[in-house]
Enzyme design. Structure first.
Site, PDB file in Angstrom:
ATOM      1  N   CYS A  16       4.947   3.003  -5.339  1.00  0.00           N
ATOM      2  CA  CYS A  16       4.593   2.146  -6.479  1.00  0.00           C
ATOM      3  C   CYS A  16       3.135   1.694  -6.346  1.00  0.00           C
ATOM      4  O   CYS A  16       2.497   1.871  -5.305  1.00  0.00           O
ATOM      5  CB  CYS A  16       5.532   0.947  -6.561  1.00  0.00           C
TER       6      CYS A  16
ATOM      7  N   ASN B 100      13.334  -0.052   2.452  1.00  0.00           N
ATOM      8  CA  ASN B 100      13.262  -1.152   1.492  1.00  0.00           C
ATOM      9  C   ASN B 100      14.262  -2.243   1.839  1.00  0.00           C
ATOM     10  O   ASN B 100      15.368  -1.976   2.317  1.00  0.00           O
ATOM     11  CB  ASN B 100      13.429  -0.669   0.041  1.00  0.00           C
TER      12      ASN B 100
ATOM     13  N   GLU C 209       7.636   1.426   1.932  1.00  0.00           N
ATOM     14  CA  GLU C 209       6.273   1.744   2.380  1.00  0.00           C
ATOM     15  C   GLU C 209       5.584   0.502   2.938  1.00  0.00           C
ATOM     16  O   GLU C 209       4.949   0.544   3.993  1.00  0.00           O
ATOM     17  CB  GLU C 209       5.444   2.296   1.204  1.00  0.00           C
TER      18      GLU C 209
ATOM     19  N   GLU D  20      15.871  -5.473   0.066  1.00  0.00           N
ATOM     20  CA  GLU D  20      16.017  -6.161  -1.219  1.00  0.00           C
ATOM     21  C   GLU D  20      16.474  -7.607  -1.032  1.00  0.00           C
ATOM     22  O   GLU D  20      16.841  -8.031   0.067  1.00  0.00           O
ATOM     23  CB  GLU D  20      16.987  -5.367  -2.110  1.00  0.00           C
TER      24      GLU D  20
ATOM     25  N   CYS E 260       9.318  -2.969  -0.760  1.00  0.00           N
ATOM     26  CA  CYS E 260       9.455  -1.509  -0.690  1.00  0.00           C
ATOM     27  C   CYS E 260       9.401  -1.016   0.759  1.00  0.00           C
ATOM     28  O   CYS E 260       8.821  -1.661   1.638  1.00  0.00           O
ATOM     29  CB  CYS E 260       8.320  -0.834  -1.449  1.00  0.00           C
TER      30      CYS E 260
ATOM     31  N   CYS F  20       2.271  -0.611  -3.377  1.00  0.00           N
ATOM     32  CA  CYS F  20       2.229   0.102  -2.092  1.00  0.00           C
ATOM     33  C   CYS F  20       0.970   0.951  -1.983  1.00  0.00           C
ATOM     34  O   CYS F  20       0.367   1.057  -0.910  1.00  0.00           O
ATOM     35  CB  CYS F  20       3.474   0.959  -1.923  1.00  0.00           C
TER      36      CYS F  20
HETATM   37  N1  THU Z   1      11.287   1.332  -3.697  1.00  0.00           N
HETATM   38  C1  THU Z   1      10.678   1.638  -2.515  1.00  0.00           C
HETATM   39  O1  THU Z   1      11.052   1.136  -1.452  1.00  0.00           O
HETATM   40  N2  THU Z   1       9.636   2.500  -2.547  1.00  0.00           N
HETATM   41  C2  THU Z   1       9.200   3.160  -3.648  1.00  0.00           C
HETATM   42  O2  THU Z   1       8.281   3.959  -3.554  1.00  0.00           O
HETATM   43  C3  THU Z   1       9.819   2.906  -4.935  1.00  0.00           C
HETATM   44  C4  THU Z   1      10.871   1.863  -4.975  1.00  0.00           C
HETATM   45  C5  THU Z   1      12.437   0.436  -3.671  1.00  0.00           C
HETATM   46  C6  THU Z   1      12.240  -0.913  -4.259  1.00  0.00           C
HETATM   47  C7  THU Z   1      13.672  -1.291  -4.599  1.00  0.00           C
HETATM   48  O3  THU Z   1      14.288  -1.807  -3.440  1.00  0.00           O
HETATM   49  C8  THU Z   1      14.327   0.035  -4.938  1.00  0.00           C
HETATM   50  O4  THU Z   1      13.502   1.029  -4.368  1.00  0.00           O
HETATM   51  C9  THU Z   1      14.476   0.289  -6.418  1.00  0.00           C
HETATM   52  O5  THU Z   1      13.281   0.154  -7.075  1.00  0.00           O
END
Ligand code: THU
Length: 160
Positions: A111, A61, A74, A63, A72, A114
């Site tokens: 999520c 991920n 994925e 941010e 994310c 994704c």
């Molecule tokens: N996140 C992911 O990368 N994948 C997931 O399946 C769930 C959430 C990340 C998004 C954000 O950077 C952090 O986790 C918190 O939500």
């Protein structure tokens, strides 16, 4: 009136029970958490995609101070796979999350956005993606592809 039920078939597997190939993919996802950029959530997610020719692509991920601009693990991984290897189906995807000094006990699940991206890739290549969700207390293995996780899907067939 009919009542219709959507079920999700998945296996719960101890890390030691994983096949060598699955363990390598899970390990790649775990390793990928180390390069996640998550200064806001401190929730470090890694993903590893196994392509049809055995190539493994990893991502995490990413941010952003403008929160919705982040992505994310994925989708970072799957979009990279699509960008670098457009003709290779994704046959499996492993996901792991690390926070507060440890991997999560319970596997995290992708999520909705994704899942939708996974669906597009499955449809594009006519190949279900085997999904491995790692947690320290066990790994969920979803053999049937993303439709196990995403009922009543929307795809390109509705646009014709
Ligand atoms: N996140 C992911 O990368 N994948 C997931 O399946 C769930 C959430 C990340 C998004 C954000 O950077 C952090 O986790 C918190 O939500």
């Amino acid at each position: 009136m009919k009542e219709l039920i959507h079920t999700c078939h998945y296996k719960l597997c101890d890390y030691t029970e994983l096949t060598e190939q699955d363990r390598q993919l899970v390990d790649a996802a775990r390793h990928a958490t180390e390069q996640s950029y998550a200064p806001y959530s401190h929730f470090h997610v890694g993903a590893a995609a196994l392509l049809s020719d055995g190539t493994v692509v990893t991502g995490n991920n990413q941010e952003n101070a403008a929160y919705p601009s982040g992505l994310c693990a994925e989708r970072t991984t799957l979009f990279y796979a699509g960008a670098a290897h457009p003709d290779k189906p994704v046959v499996a995807l492993a996901i792991a999350a690390y926070t507060e000094g440890a991997f999560t006990q319970t596997p995290i699940s992708p999520c909705g956005a994704c899942r939708q991206v996974m669906l597009e890739i499955e449809k594009r290549h006519h190949c279900p993606i085997r999904i491995l969700l790692y947690g320290t207390e066990g790994t969920y293995i979803i053999e049937g592809g993303v439709t196990e996780l995403l009922p009543l899907t929307f795809d390109a067939s509705f646009l014709q």
